[in-house]
Design a protein around this motif. Sequence first.
Motif, mmCIF file in Angstrom:
data_model
loop_
_atom_site.group_PDB
_atom_site.id
_atom_site.type_symbol
_atom_site.label_atom_id
_atom_site.label_comp_id
_atom_site.label_asym_id
_atom_site.label_seq_id
_atom_site.Cartn_x
_atom_site.Cartn_y
_atom_site.Cartn_z
ATOM 1 N N MET A 36 0.825 -1.198 0.000
ATOM 2 C CA MET A 36 0.000 0.000 0.000
ATOM 3 C C MET A 36 0.866 1.258 0.000
ATOM 4 S SD MET A 36 -2.646 1.495 2.827
ATOM 5 C CE MET A 36 -1.275 2.230 3.718
ATOM 6 N N ILE A 37 1.904 1.256 0.843
ATOM 7 C CA ILE A 37 2.786 2.423 0.901
ATOM 8 C C ILE A 37 3.560 2.573 -0.400
ATOM 9 C CG2 ILE A 37 4.789 3.409 2.096
ATOM 10 C CD1 ILE A 37 3.669 2.161 4.679
ATOM 11 N N ALA B 270 -5.307 3.660 -2.964
ATOM 12 C CA ALA B 270 -4.362 2.693 -2.393
ATOM 13 C C ALA B 270 -5.076 1.753 -1.431
ATOM 14 C CB ALA B 270 -3.223 3.414 -1.687
ATOM 15 N N PHE B 271 -5.981 2.299 -0.602
ATOM 16 C CA PHE B 271 -6.719 1.455 0.331
ATOM 17 C C PHE B 271 -7.585 0.441 -0.426
ATOM 18 C CE2 PHE B 271 -6.714 5.207 3.533
ATOM 19 C CZ PHE B 271 -5.413 4.896 3.903
ATOM 20 N N ALA C 204 8.477 -1.600 -2.285
ATOM 21 C CA ALA C 204 8.571 -0.368 -1.501
ATOM 22 C C ALA C 204 9.893 0.343 -1.767
ATOM 23 C CB ALA C 204 8.414 -0.687 -0.018
ATOM 24 N N GLN C 205 10.974 -0.413 -1.817
ATOM 25 C CA GLN C 205 12.264 0.214 -2.090
ATOM 26 C C GLN C 205 12.279 0.878 -3.461
ATOM 27 O OE1 GLN C 205 15.815 -2.326 -2.238
ATOM 28 N NE2 GLN C 205 16.911 -0.691 -1.142
ATOM 29 N N PHE D 55 7.745 10.925 5.872
ATOM 30 C CA PHE D 55 6.894 10.247 6.850
ATOM 31 C C PHE D 55 6.805 8.764 6.548
ATOM 32 C CE2 PHE D 55 2.811 8.341 7.822
ATOM 33 C CZ PHE D 55 2.670 8.584 9.175
ATOM 34 N N TRP D 56 6.500 8.422 5.287
ATOM 35 C CA TRP D 56 6.254 7.025 4.953
ATOM 36 C C TRP D 56 7.507 6.173 5.015
ATOM 37 C CZ3 TRP D 56 1.826 5.288 5.820
ATOM 38 C CH2 TRP D 56 0.664 5.978 5.486
ATOM 39 N N SER D 57 8.653 6.728 4.662
ATOM 40 C CA SER D 57 9.872 5.929 4.733
ATOM 41 C C SER D 57 10.199 5.574 6.177
ATOM 42 C CB SER D 57 11.040 6.672 4.070
ATOM 43 O OG SER D 57 11.348 7.870 4.748
ATOM 44 N N ARG D 58 10.057 6.542 7.064
ATOM 45 C CA ARG D 58 10.308 6.280 8.477
ATOM 46 C C ARG D 58 9.239 5.377 9.072
ATOM 47 N NH1 ARG D 58 8.813 10.893 11.872
ATOM 48 N NH2 ARG D 58 6.956 9.586 12.009
ATOM 49 N N ARG D 59 7.972 5.592 8.676
ATOM 50 C CA ARG D 59 6.866 4.770 9.187
ATOM 51 C C ARG D 59 7.020 3.319 8.774
ATOM 52 N NH1 ARG D 59 3.223 2.673 11.683
ATOM 53 N NH2 ARG D 59 5.011 2.788 13.038
ATOM 54 N N LEU D 60 7.449 3.093 7.547
ATOM 55 C CA LEU D 60 7.636 1.725 7.073
ATOM 56 C C LEU D 60 8.763 1.052 7.853
ATOM 57 C CD1 LEU D 60 6.243 0.000 4.928
ATOM 58 C CD2 LEU D 60 8.106 0.558 3.372
ATOM 59 N N PHE D 61 9.810 1.810 8.165
ATOM 60 C CA PHE D 61 10.901 1.267 8.963
ATOM 61 C C PHE D 61 10.420 0.936 10.376
ATOM 62 C CE2 PHE D 61 14.269 1.867 12.072
ATOM 63 C CZ PHE D 61 15.192 0.935 11.633
ATOM 64 N N GLY D 62 9.647 1.838 10.972
ATOM 65 C CA GLY D 62 9.107 1.574 12.304
ATOM 66 C C GLY D 62 8.217 0.347 12.311
#
Length: 259
Positions: free
Chosen positions: A51-52, A66-67, A91-92, A116-123
Amino acid sequence: MDPSAYATAVVAQTSTFADWVHGKDPSTRVPTCPEWTLADLVDHVGSTQRMIAMLVGEKMTEPSAAFARYVPGPTDSEQWRAWLTEGAAEAQRAFDSVDADTPVWDPSGAADGVAFWSRRLFGEASVHRADAAAALDERYDLAPEHAVEAVEDWLDTMTSRGYWENKPEFAAAMRGNGQTLHFHATDATGEWLARREPDMVALERTHATADVTVRGPATDLLLVLSRRQPLAAASSLEIDGDRALLDRWIDHMDWVTGD
């Protein structure tokens, strides 16, 4: 880390996650997410990454498309490794295809988009790998500097304007008149001061005296703050000050299942 570095770290973490879950019993319970089975966890991780990837790669400024294109995980756990690995690779590729300032919708309220999304995906990868470790009795390791990044993601997301506005029960519980909590990683550079205000939780990256302070290894901070490890079991953490204030904070970090 920049978005590309986060994406690379997500691929690495997902590879480990995929190796752990591959071929395992889909009905295995996940103790850190009691409502979930291993199949639910795998579905969430892989589908969220896809989704991301859509949001970022297609530069979406509105998320409904996307949803609507939710991609469920395979029911056969022998297919999980390949499916998860490809989701992380998608994603990459998405993050590699855009600039850090490319406009992309995100729920934070700060219009941080790609960052936001790159950090969120890592978290997400960091916390859900801990879920898999708990379910499958695997050893969970995370480099201290990566654990600091994951703590940053957790605290920043949970205190964001978007989370406050979209989670009224969280806002009601976290309203305050200046009560402060200080979280301090001792094995990597990372300190956060959270202040409960009437209309928000303000987050600063600073060292300061607070009503309650928690200090210790960054990975243990991450596991406790994300409710993946009970505070009572985290013997490496030192707590000074108002323990009830800390307990209330952790009790309302309820972004545990279905996040």
